[in-house]
Design a protein around this motif. Structure first.
Motif, PDB file in Angstrom:
ATOM      1  N   GLN A 158       0.830   4.156  -2.873  1.00  0.00           N
ATOM      2  CA  GLN A 158       0.547   5.556  -2.574  1.00  0.00           C
ATOM      3  C   GLN A 158       1.560   6.493  -3.226  1.00  0.00           C
ATOM      4  OE1 GLN A 158      -2.591   5.489  -1.719  1.00  0.00           O
ATOM      5  NE2 GLN A 158      -2.349   6.922  -0.007  1.00  0.00           N
ATOM      6  N   THR A 159       2.777   6.020  -3.364  1.00  0.00           N
ATOM      7  CA  THR A 159       3.818   6.834  -3.990  1.00  0.00           C
ATOM      8  C   THR A 159       3.661   6.878  -5.507  1.00  0.00           C
ATOM      9  OG1 THR A 159       5.358   6.265  -2.218  1.00  0.00           O
ATOM     10  CG2 THR A 159       6.316   7.133  -4.242  1.00  0.00           C
ATOM     11  N   VAL A 160       3.301   5.730  -6.104  1.00  0.00           N
ATOM     12  CA  VAL A 160       3.271   5.628  -7.566  1.00  0.00           C
ATOM     13  C   VAL A 160       1.893   5.997  -8.127  1.00  0.00           C
ATOM     14  CG1 VAL A 160       3.640   4.099  -9.545  1.00  0.00           C
ATOM     15  CG2 VAL A 160       5.045   3.851  -7.486  1.00  0.00           C
ATOM     16  N   LEU A 161       0.818   5.383  -7.577  1.00  0.00           N
ATOM     17  CA  LEU A 161      -0.544   5.610  -8.068  1.00  0.00           C
ATOM     18  C   LEU A 161      -1.474   5.864  -6.882  1.00  0.00           C
ATOM     19  CD1 LEU A 161      -0.793   2.702 -10.704  1.00  0.00           C
ATOM     20  CD2 LEU A 161      -0.432   5.128 -11.190  1.00  0.00           C
ATOM     21  N   PRO A 162      -1.427   7.058  -6.315  1.00  0.00           N
ATOM     22  CA  PRO A 162      -2.172   7.309  -5.070  1.00  0.00           C
ATOM     23  C   PRO A 162      -3.693   7.239  -5.210  1.00  0.00           C
ATOM     24  CG  PRO A 162      -1.230   9.344  -5.960  1.00  0.00           C
ATOM     25  CD  PRO A 162      -0.646   8.222  -6.751  1.00  0.00           C
TER      26      PRO A 162
ATOM     27  N   GLU B   1      -9.432  -5.895  13.814  1.00  0.00           N
ATOM     28  CA  GLU B   1      -8.765  -4.703  14.344  1.00  0.00           C
ATOM     29  C   GLU B   1      -7.707  -4.183  13.382  1.00  0.00           C
ATOM     30  OE1 GLU B   1      -7.286  -5.325  18.240  1.00  0.00           O
ATOM     31  OE2 GLU B   1      -9.258  -5.688  19.138  1.00  0.00           O
ATOM     32  N   ASN B   2      -6.901  -5.109  12.849  1.00  0.00           N
ATOM     33  CA  ASN B   2      -5.885  -4.694  11.878  1.00  0.00           C
ATOM     34  C   ASN B   2      -6.533  -4.107  10.627  1.00  0.00           C
ATOM     35  OD1 ASN B   2      -3.704  -5.450  13.452  1.00  0.00           O
ATOM     36  ND2 ASN B   2      -3.631  -7.530  12.604  1.00  0.00           N
ATOM     37  N   ALA B   3      -7.644  -4.709  10.211  1.00  0.00           N
ATOM     38  CA  ALA B   3      -8.339  -4.209   9.029  1.00  0.00           C
ATOM     39  C   ALA B   3      -8.822  -2.777   9.243  1.00  0.00           C
ATOM     40  CB  ALA B   3      -9.517  -5.120   8.694  1.00  0.00           C
ATOM     41  N   VAL B   4      -9.377  -2.517  10.431  1.00  0.00           N
ATOM     42  CA  VAL B   4      -9.853  -1.167  10.741  1.00  0.00           C
ATOM     43  C   VAL B   4      -8.702  -0.171  10.727  1.00  0.00           C
ATOM     44  CG1 VAL B   4     -10.854   0.293  12.541  1.00  0.00           C
ATOM     45  CG2 VAL B   4     -11.873  -1.935  12.036  1.00  0.00           C
ATOM     46  N   GLU B   5      -7.576  -0.526  11.290  1.00  0.00           N
ATOM     47  CA  GLU B   5      -6.410   0.374  11.326  1.00  0.00           C
ATOM     48  C   GLU B   5      -5.899   0.668   9.916  1.00  0.00           C
ATOM     49  OE1 GLU B   5      -5.104   2.069  13.863  1.00  0.00           O
ATOM     50  OE2 GLU B   5      -6.824   1.292  14.986  1.00  0.00           O
ATOM     51  N   LEU B   6      -5.869  -0.372   9.078  1.00  0.00           N
ATOM     52  CA  LEU B   6      -5.418  -0.166   7.698  1.00  0.00           C
ATOM     53  C   LEU B   6      -6.358   0.750   6.922  1.00  0.00           C
ATOM     54  CD1 LEU B   6      -4.178  -3.757   6.853  1.00  0.00           C
ATOM     55  CD2 LEU B   6      -2.785  -1.689   6.827  1.00  0.00           C
ATOM     56  N   ILE B   7      -7.655   0.573   7.123  1.00  0.00           N
ATOM     57  CA  ILE B   7      -8.628   1.436   6.447  1.00  0.00           C
ATOM     58  C   ILE B   7      -8.487   2.877   6.930  1.00  0.00           C
ATOM     59  CG2 ILE B   7     -11.095   1.929   6.224  1.00  0.00           C
ATOM     60  CD1 ILE B   7     -11.532  -1.107   6.110  1.00  0.00           C
ATOM     61  N   LYS B   8      -8.208   3.049   8.234  1.00  0.00           N
ATOM     62  CA  LYS B   8      -7.975   4.401   8.748  1.00  0.00           C
ATOM     63  C   LYS B   8      -6.743   5.038   8.107  1.00  0.00           C
ATOM     64  CE  LYS B   8     -10.098   3.962  13.333  1.00  0.00           C
ATOM     65  NZ  LYS B   8      -9.832   3.963  14.811  1.00  0.00           N
ATOM     66  N   SER B   9      -5.759   4.206   7.774  1.00  0.00           N
ATOM     67  CA  SER B   9      -4.534   4.732   7.170  1.00  0.00           C
ATOM     68  C   SER B   9      -4.702   5.037   5.678  1.00  0.00           C
ATOM     69  CB  SER B   9      -3.383   3.739   7.369  1.00  0.00           C
ATOM     70  OG  SER B   9      -3.573   2.574   6.577  1.00  0.00           O
ATOM     71  N   GLY B  10      -5.839   4.632   5.089  1.00  0.00           N
ATOM     72  CA  GLY B  10      -6.090   4.958   3.693  1.00  0.00           C
ATOM     73  C   GLY B  10      -6.431   3.800   2.794  1.00  0.00           C
TER      74      GLY B  10
ATOM     75  N   PHE C 174       0.831  -1.206   0.000  1.00  0.00           N
ATOM     76  CA  PHE C 174       0.000   0.000   0.000  1.00  0.00           C
ATOM     77  C   PHE C 174       0.869   1.262   0.000  1.00  0.00           C
ATOM     78  CE2 PHE C 174      -2.219   3.316   2.475  1.00  0.00           C
ATOM     79  CZ  PHE C 174      -3.273   3.554   1.607  1.00  0.00           C
ATOM     80  N   GLN C 175       1.943   1.274   0.761  1.00  0.00           N
ATOM     81  CA  GLN C 175       2.828   2.442   0.799  1.00  0.00           C
ATOM     82  C   GLN C 175       3.474   2.692  -0.555  1.00  0.00           C
ATOM     83  OE1 GLN C 175       2.886   4.562   3.296  1.00  0.00           O
ATOM     84  NE2 GLN C 175       1.415   3.248   4.355  1.00  0.00           N
TER      85      GLN C 175
END
Length: 353
Positions: free
Chosen positions: A70-74, A88-97, A66-67
């Motif tokens: 975000q740099t190449v095709l945001p 919980e991990n899924a929720v955190e990832l969605i919060k990150s974008g 994902f990172q």
């Protein structure tokens, strides 16, 4: 056809994923990668519309992918399809974008989430395109107004230059000739001196008349109503048509001097248009205001025109540029044989353009 980049190393889950897409008759073209270097290469080469990623791979993981994305095709949607991530991990990832999360045991939710993600991208792109078009239109309009302003200034200068050359300059030349004759024959002073004084007075009056068209009336003391009254008196001397000015004495005084000058110049310009083109016998000027705005309306009973076909002139563009400067609105209502109404509204609270 949707271009789909899939990050997956498990052949069984990959078959299940493709089966779900086929079952729903989802038309797509896909490329499957497992390693980071493959993913980076396909981002640039394949240029996907959407990315589906397993959470954990032997040499790679969804968070790192994902990172990179975000740099190449945001703007490209990124959906995690995994059974080992946890809510919980899924929720955190969605919060990150990250766009969304699909558990591998609930692949039936995949297609709706892909459709929603692609629709959101489409909406964002359409909004950006609309904003670009609006910015382009604003730029074009600003250039049009600037060009109209310059053309108007050049026209005014040409008219003043013509007045100076054809009228005042000729009178001054005659005065100079009279003075030369007086130097040669002082005995003729009783004839030439009064004529010279009369011509000088005429020059003074002409210069005063020209200066009044250039120097704004003193709105701070007399206000817009008094300035328009004076203008109407001057026009009435030639009696081209009857003018009826409807107002209350203090109207227009609670707006700035620049706004008063804008309305005054519009009255000047519209009277000029009516004299030149309308063939009117009556003109009504109405000045009214409320707590929110000042409204100027000028109506004539002349021959009118079709606003859809009549070309936009420099004078109209000048009026429009003045009104837009104060976030105002200008409307023209006319028809062939139906006269013309020009209505200008200036808000009392505005942002200067």
């Amino acid at each position: 056809m949707v271009k789909m980049l899939i990050i997956e190393h498990d052949a069984m889950y990959l078959d299940l994923l493709k089966y779900e897409l086929k079952k729903n008759r989802f038309e797509y073209e896909s490329v499957v990668v497992q390693a980071e270097f493959e993913f980076k290469a396909e981002l640039l080469h394949f240029r996907p519309d959407i990315i589906l990623a397993d959470y954990n791979l032997p040499m790679f993981n969804a968070a790192a992918a994902f990172q990179v994305k975000q740099t190449v095709l945001p703007d490209i949607p990124f959906i995690i399809v995994s059974g080992a991530i946890g809510e919980e991990n899924a929720v955190e990832l969605i919060k990150s974008g990250v766009t969304d999360y699909v558990p591998k045991d609930k692949l039936f939710t995949l297609i709706p989430k892909i459709d929603r993600a692609l629709d959101e991208v489409k909406s964002r792109r359409e909004k950006l395109e609309a904003e670009k078009r609006l910015a382009t239109e604003r730029s074009r309009h600003q250039k049009m107004l600037a060009r109209a302003t310059i053309e108007g200034q050049e026209r005014e200068r040409a008219e003043i230059g013509k007045e100076l050359h054809d009228n005042i300059n000729q009178m001054l030349s005659i005065i100079k000739m009279y003075i030369s004759l007086l130097e040669e024959d002082p005995a003729d002073r009783h004839n030439l001196l009064p004529q010279s004084m009369q011509l000088i007075d005429t020059c003074i009056n002409e210069i005063r008349r020209l200066s009044q068209t250039l120097i704004p009336p003193e709105f701070k003391e007399d206000g817009l109503v008094a300035a328009v009254d004076t203008l109407i008196e001057r026009i009435n001397m030639a009696r081209p048509f009857s003018i009826h000015f409807h107002h209350e004495e203090k109207r227009g005084k609670d707006i700035t001097e620049r706004e008063q000058l804008t309305l005054y110049r519009i009255v000047q310009e519209q009277f000029n248009n009516i004299i030149k083109h309308a063939g009117a016998t009556r003109v009504d000027v109405d000045l009214a205001d409320s707590e929110e705005q000042v409204v100027l309306q000028i109506t004539d009973n002349g021959r009118g025109f079709d606003p859809r076909t009549r070309p936009t002139g420099v004078g109209l563009n000048n009026m429009l540029s003045r009104v837009r400067l104060f976030d105002g609105d200008l409307q023209i209502i006319s028809g062939r044989g139906a006269g013309c109404t020009l209505k200008v509204s200036l808000p009392k609270m505005h942002e200067m353009a």
